[in-house]
Design a protein around this motif. Structure first.
Motif, PDB file in Angstrom:
ATOM      1  N   PHE A   1       0.831  -1.193   0.000  1.00  0.00           N
ATOM      2  CA  PHE A   1       0.000   0.000   0.000  1.00  0.00           C
ATOM      3  C   PHE A   1       0.874   1.255   0.000  1.00  0.00           C
ATOM      4  CE2 PHE A   1      -2.063   3.253   2.648  1.00  0.00           C
ATOM      5  CZ  PHE A   1      -3.169   3.520   1.859  1.00  0.00           C
ATOM      6  N   LEU A   2       1.911   1.254   0.856  1.00  0.00           N
ATOM      7  CA  LEU A   2       2.774   2.438   0.971  1.00  0.00           C
ATOM      8  C   LEU A   2       3.549   2.698  -0.310  1.00  0.00           C
ATOM      9  CD1 LEU A   2       4.158   2.121   4.593  1.00  0.00           C
ATOM     10  CD2 LEU A   2       2.657   3.881   3.670  1.00  0.00           C
TER      11      LEU A   2
ATOM     12  N   SER B   1       2.971   6.000  -2.694  1.00  0.00           N
ATOM     13  CA  SER B   1       4.014   7.000  -2.921  1.00  0.00           C
ATOM     14  C   SER B   1       4.339   7.111  -4.425  1.00  0.00           C
ATOM     15  CB  SER B   1       5.260   6.711  -2.107  1.00  0.00           C
ATOM     16  OG  SER B   1       5.756   5.471  -2.446  1.00  0.00           O
ATOM     17  N   LEU B   2       4.274   5.968  -5.131  1.00  0.00           N
ATOM     18  CA  LEU B   2       4.526   6.023  -6.582  1.00  0.00           C
ATOM     19  C   LEU B   2       3.427   6.811  -7.295  1.00  0.00           C
ATOM     20  CD1 LEU B   2       5.814   2.564  -7.792  1.00  0.00           C
ATOM     21  CD2 LEU B   2       6.820   4.789  -8.213  1.00  0.00           C
ATOM     22  N   LYS B   3       2.169   6.550  -6.888  1.00  0.00           N
ATOM     23  CA  LYS B   3       1.036   7.254  -7.515  1.00  0.00           C
ATOM     24  C   LYS B   3       1.167   8.756  -7.297  1.00  0.00           C
ATOM     25  CE  LYS B   3      -2.353   3.625  -7.137  1.00  0.00           C
ATOM     26  NZ  LYS B   3      -3.317   3.047  -6.200  1.00  0.00           N
ATOM     27  N   ASN B   4       1.479   9.130  -6.060  1.00  0.00           N
ATOM     28  CA  ASN B   4       1.631  10.556  -5.751  1.00  0.00           C
ATOM     29  C   ASN B   4       2.737  11.176  -6.585  1.00  0.00           C
ATOM     30  OD1 ASN B   4      -0.401  10.455  -3.950  1.00  0.00           O
ATOM     31  ND2 ASN B   4       0.884  10.246  -2.120  1.00  0.00           N
ATOM     32  N   HIS B   5       3.820  10.410  -6.705  1.00  0.00           N
ATOM     33  CA  HIS B   5       4.960  10.910  -7.473  1.00  0.00           C
ATOM     34  C   HIS B   5       4.547  11.148  -8.933  1.00  0.00           C
ATOM     35  CE1 HIS B   5       9.039  11.307  -8.924  1.00  0.00           C
ATOM     36  NE2 HIS B   5       8.818  10.316  -9.791  1.00  0.00           N
TER      37      HIS B   5
ATOM     38  N   PHE C   1     -11.786  11.594 -17.834  1.00  0.00           N
ATOM     39  CA  PHE C   1     -11.126  12.892 -17.685  1.00  0.00           C
ATOM     40  C   PHE C   1     -11.049  13.239 -16.207  1.00  0.00           C
ATOM     41  CE2 PHE C   1     -12.956  12.806 -21.869  1.00  0.00           C
ATOM     42  CZ  PHE C   1     -11.905  13.235 -22.659  1.00  0.00           C
ATOM     43  N   ILE C   2      -9.899  13.666 -15.831  1.00  0.00           N
ATOM     44  CA  ILE C   2      -9.751  14.047 -14.425  1.00  0.00           C
ATOM     45  C   ILE C   2      -9.279  15.480 -14.398  1.00  0.00           C
ATOM     46  CG2 ILE C   2      -8.809  13.277 -12.220  1.00  0.00           C
ATOM     47  CD1 ILE C   2      -7.505  10.990 -13.761  1.00  0.00           C
ATOM     48  N   SER C   3      -9.900  16.214 -13.515  1.00  0.00           N
ATOM     49  CA  SER C   3      -9.451  17.600 -13.406  1.00  0.00           C
ATOM     50  C   SER C   3      -8.115  17.597 -12.690  1.00  0.00           C
ATOM     51  CB  SER C   3     -10.508  18.392 -12.638  1.00  0.00           C
ATOM     52  OG  SER C   3      -9.890  19.172 -11.671  1.00  0.00           O
ATOM     53  N   ILE C   4      -7.306  18.569 -12.931  1.00  0.00           N
ATOM     54  CA  ILE C   4      -5.957  18.586 -12.354  1.00  0.00           C
ATOM     55  C   ILE C   4      -5.995  18.626 -10.834  1.00  0.00           C
ATOM     56  CG2 ILE C   4      -5.649  21.119 -12.352  1.00  0.00           C
ATOM     57  CD1 ILE C   4      -2.976  18.970 -13.733  1.00  0.00           C
ATOM     58  N   SER C   5      -7.116  19.174 -10.302  1.00  0.00           N
ATOM     59  CA  SER C   5      -7.202  19.276  -8.845  1.00  0.00           C
ATOM     60  C   SER C   5      -7.551  17.935  -8.214  1.00  0.00           C
ATOM     61  CB  SER C   5      -8.250  20.321  -8.468  1.00  0.00           C
ATOM     62  OG  SER C   5      -9.475  19.946  -9.050  1.00  0.00           O
ATOM     63  N   GLU C   6      -8.017  17.005  -9.024  1.00  0.00           N
ATOM     64  CA  GLU C   6      -8.444  15.725  -8.443  1.00  0.00           C
ATOM     65  C   GLU C   6      -7.241  14.914  -7.977  1.00  0.00           C
ATOM     66  OE1 GLU C   6     -11.518  13.310 -10.337  1.00  0.00           O
ATOM     67  OE2 GLU C   6     -11.787  15.009 -11.691  1.00  0.00           O
ATOM     68  N   THR C   7      -7.432  14.238  -6.866  1.00  0.00           N
ATOM     69  CA  THR C   7      -6.316  13.436  -6.346  1.00  0.00           C
ATOM     70  C   THR C   7      -6.464  11.970  -6.740  1.00  0.00           C
ATOM     71  OG1 THR C   7      -7.523  13.269  -4.310  1.00  0.00           O
ATOM     72  CG2 THR C   7      -5.722  14.844  -4.346  1.00  0.00           C
ATOM     73  N   GLU C   8      -7.589  11.624  -7.352  1.00  0.00           N
ATOM     74  CA  GLU C   8      -7.835  10.227  -7.778  1.00  0.00           C
ATOM     75  C   GLU C   8      -6.720   9.771  -8.712  1.00  0.00           C
ATOM     76  OE1 GLU C   8     -10.050   7.431  -7.859  1.00  0.00           O
ATOM     77  OE2 GLU C   8     -10.106   8.281  -5.829  1.00  0.00           O
ATOM     78  N   PRO C   9      -6.192   8.593  -8.510  1.00  0.00           N
ATOM     79  CA  PRO C   9      -5.116   8.151  -9.392  1.00  0.00           C
ATOM     80  C   PRO C   9      -5.649   7.838 -10.796  1.00  0.00           C
ATOM     81  CG  PRO C   9      -5.761   6.424  -7.898  1.00  0.00           C
ATOM     82  CD  PRO C   9      -6.566   7.598  -7.526  1.00  0.00           C
ATOM     83  N   PRO C  10      -4.867   8.078 -11.815  1.00  0.00           N
ATOM     84  CA  PRO C  10      -5.353   7.818 -13.176  1.00  0.00           C
ATOM     85  C   PRO C  10      -5.464   6.319 -13.433  1.00  0.00           C
ATOM     86  CG  PRO C  10      -3.073   8.544 -13.231  1.00  0.00           C
ATOM     87  CD  PRO C  10      -3.492   8.564 -11.797  1.00  0.00           C
TER      88      PRO C  10
ATOM     89  N   HIS D   1      -0.619   2.342 -16.406  1.00  0.00           N
ATOM     90  CA  HIS D   1      -0.215   1.001 -16.868  1.00  0.00           C
ATOM     91  C   HIS D   1       1.037   0.540 -16.147  1.00  0.00           C
ATOM     92  CE1 HIS D   1      -2.569   1.723 -20.816  1.00  0.00           C
ATOM     93  NE2 HIS D   1      -3.318   1.117 -19.878  1.00  0.00           N
ATOM     94  N   PHE D   2       1.951   1.486 -16.003  1.00  0.00           N
ATOM     95  CA  PHE D   2       3.195   1.135 -15.286  1.00  0.00           C
ATOM     96  C   PHE D   2       2.864   0.673 -13.851  1.00  0.00           C
ATOM     97  CE2 PHE D   2       6.488   2.316 -12.285  1.00  0.00           C
ATOM     98  CZ  PHE D   2       7.585   1.662 -12.821  1.00  0.00           C
ATOM     99  N   LEU D   3       1.938   1.431 -13.232  1.00  0.00           N
ATOM    100  CA  LEU D   3       1.563   1.092 -11.845  1.00  0.00           C
ATOM    101  C   LEU D   3       0.900  -0.277 -11.756  1.00  0.00           C
ATOM    102  CD1 LEU D   3       0.174   4.232 -10.039  1.00  0.00           C
ATOM    103  CD2 LEU D   3       1.984   2.734  -9.281  1.00  0.00           C
ATOM    104  N   ALA D   4       0.030  -0.585 -12.721  1.00  0.00           N
ATOM    105  CA  ALA D   4      -0.661  -1.883 -12.716  1.00  0.00           C
ATOM    106  C   ALA D   4       0.359  -3.016 -12.847  1.00  0.00           C
ATOM    107  CB  ALA D   4      -1.676  -1.935 -13.837  1.00  0.00           C
ATOM    108  N   ASP D   5       1.312  -2.842 -13.800  1.00  0.00           N
ATOM    109  CA  ASP D   5       2.361  -3.868 -13.988  1.00  0.00           C
ATOM    110  C   ASP D   5       3.195  -4.006 -12.724  1.00  0.00           C
ATOM    111  OD1 ASP D   5       1.470  -4.208 -16.467  1.00  0.00           O
ATOM    112  OD2 ASP D   5       3.121  -3.149 -17.485  1.00  0.00           O
ATOM    113  N   PHE D   6       3.533  -2.830 -12.162  1.00  0.00           N
ATOM    114  CA  PHE D   6       4.376  -2.822 -10.966  1.00  0.00           C
ATOM    115  C   PHE D   6       3.685  -3.558  -9.812  1.00  0.00           C
ATOM    116  CE2 PHE D   6       5.838  -0.679  -7.048  1.00  0.00           C
ATOM    117  CZ  PHE D   6       7.177  -0.972  -7.149  1.00  0.00           C
ATOM    118  N   ARG D   7       2.335  -3.337  -9.692  1.00  0.00           N
ATOM    119  CA  ARG D   7       1.567  -3.978  -8.636  1.00  0.00           C
ATOM    120  C   ARG D   7       1.604  -5.504  -8.791  1.00  0.00           C
ATOM    121  NH1 ARG D   7      -3.732  -2.146  -9.459  1.00  0.00           N
ATOM    122  NH2 ARG D   7      -3.106  -0.121  -8.689  1.00  0.00           N
TER     123      ARG D   7
END
Ligand SMILES: Nc1ncnc2c1ncn2[C@@H]1O[C@H](COP(=O)(O)OP(=O)(O)OP(=O)(O)O)[C@@H](O)[C@H]1O
Ligand SMILES: [Mg+2]
Length: 451
Positions: free
Chosen positions: A28-29, A33-37, A106-115, A147-153
């Protein structure tokens, strides 16, 4: 978890829960942190594009400059829309980016939801060109990162599953191996039999954690062995002690029956048999008493006893016996009280005094002294002279059926249970009994505790 659940199962469950929780937390951590980055990275890119557009909008012929800048950067994974009062003025021409399809988000730039896949980060800015207000929408494709995150997971999960299996397997093997000494210990213990109680376990063959257990077990074996030897010696002695009077009785009966005899002769025979039977009855009675005190069936009914009156009546009783051996009693300080069971107290003191009379040298004095120690209790000590006593194992005198020097005991009709009974009586009272030798004098001390 129930107390009888196997240790391996308990440990495995505990370890697996602990590992699973730690790995989930780690996963989870790392992911967060990767998503935030990536979000920060995408935000920077969009902001960068926005500031370029703003700066281009301030130049002459701004709209065409924005369009040509956009066309020149067509490979950077973003596109723009320029709107004038909700009317589309310009839209990037990118075949690779298709924000119109159904799976796009579409996500607004202010949204924190991960893509997620086909995510677009959207930022809208307003620029004034030639006094006309335009809205410029900047779309950045964030799906590369998702996609990178999904593969990484997936990779991380695979590694974690492998690590989980390795840890659980090694824990299982470790516990199994760790328990090996316990299995061998139990195997060793199961081979111990009543006749081989002296065979203790070798401590150095077992790991440190088990040494304390083995030491206690060896200690228990030694005690059991001692008790076992004592018990078998005791039964041997009992059989031996019973055999002598029984043989005497049988012999006397056989002699009596071998020929016709006169009434006085039969009477004498009966007396002699009665004597043996009385000895037997005393022995059986004493042993029964000892067995009952051993099992806690006899309890002391304590009451305050005047030592002066108890001793004087006991000494009166023994005067005749003492006179036979020209013995004298010397009583020192008899003004005291003792908390004891009357019958037991008399029995204990009688046994000690009768021993003193029986084993004293002819014509010697018997000392009876009483002393009181407020913290310990009342001490009754009986001393007599007995030449040659110093070489005897005096502590064994309290053992059941022990009789000292054969020459001395041989003449007596004792069975060797008197002092064992004294010891039991004193122990029932919570006190202590011991003896000591000083030259030719032996003293028996009976301590009755304060309470
Ligand atoms: N006062 C004493 N002086 C010297 N030896 C003693 C004295 N008291 C006991 N002993 C020794 O200790 C042995 C054990 O004494 P204990 O009173 O237990 O048995 P016992 O006198 O032989 O028989 P009984 O069962 O009739 O008392 C005696 O046989 C004797 O050798
Ligand atoms: Mg005795």
């Amino acid at each position: 978890m129930r107390g009888n659940t196997s240790i391996i199962l308990r440990t495995m469950l505990l370890v697996s829960v602990a590992i699973t929780l730690s790995m989930m937390a780690l996963l989870f951590l790392v992911e967060r942190s990767l998503k935030n980055h990536f979000m920060e990275l995408d935000e920077d890119i969009v902001n960068n594009k926005a500031s370029i557009i703003v700066s281009l909008s301030k130049q002459k012929d701004a709209l065409s400059k924005i369009m040509s800048w956009d066309a020149a950067n067509s490979d950077e994974g973003f596109y723009i829309k320029v709107l004038d009062d909700e009317r589309l003025v310009y839209k990037s021409n990118r075949s690779r980016l298709s924000p119109g399809n159904n799976s796009s988000k579409f996500i607004s730039i202010s949204e924190t939801e991960p893509p997620s896949s086909h995510n677009y980060i959207v930022k809208t800015i307003h620029v004034d060109i030639d006094k006309q207000r335009y809205s410029v929408m900047i779309y950045l494709d964030a799906s590369v990162h998702s996609h990178f995150l999904a593969d990484f997971r997936v990779q991380l999960l695979t590694i974690f599953c492998g690590a989980w299996l390795i840890i659980i397997l090694s824990t299982y093997l470790g516990i199994k191996k760790g328990h090996k000494p316990i299995y061998s210990l139990s195997k060793h213990m199961s081979t111990i039999q009543a006749e081989k109680l002296e065979a203790t376990l070798a401590i150095d063959k077992y790991p440190g954690e088990l040494r304390e257990l083995i030491e206690s077990f060896n200690g228990m074996l030694t005690k059991l062995n001692g008790s076992f030897i004592k018990l078998s010696d005791f039964s041997n002695d009992v059989a031996h002690e019973l055999r002598t009077p029984l043989t005497n009785i049988i012999m006397q009966a056989q002699v009596g029956l071998s020929q016709e005899r006169s009434i006085p002769e039969y009477q004498e025979l009966m007396y002699s048999i009665l004597e043996e039977l009385e000895q037997l009855a005393k022995m059986v009675g004493d042993m029964l008493w000892l067995a009952r005190t051993d099992n806690g069936l006899i309890l002391a009914d304590k009451e305050p006893l005047s030592l002066a009156s108890e001793l004087s009546s006991l000494l009166d009783f023994f005067t005749y016996l003492a006179e036979e051996k020209a013995l004298t009693f010397e009583l020192i300080n008899n003004e005291d009280h003792v908390m004891a069971d009357k019958i037991m107290f008399r029995r204990a003191i009688s046994n000690v005094i009768s021993n003193a009379i029986r084993y004293s040298d002819h014509g010697s004095p018997i000392g009876i002294s009483l002393s009181r120690d407020p913290s310990h209790g009342t001490l009754v000590s009986v001393t007599n002279r007995c030449t040659g006593i110093s070489g005897e194992p005096i502590s064994r005198m309290f053992d059941r059926l022990y009789r000292g020097d054969i020459s001395r005991s041989g003449s007596s009709d004792g069975v060797g249970l008197g002092l064992s009974i004294v010891k039991s009586i004193i122990e029932v009272h919570g006190g202590k009994v011991w003896n000591e030798v000083d030259g030719d004098h032996i003293t028996f001390h009976l301590l009755f505790p304060v309470r």
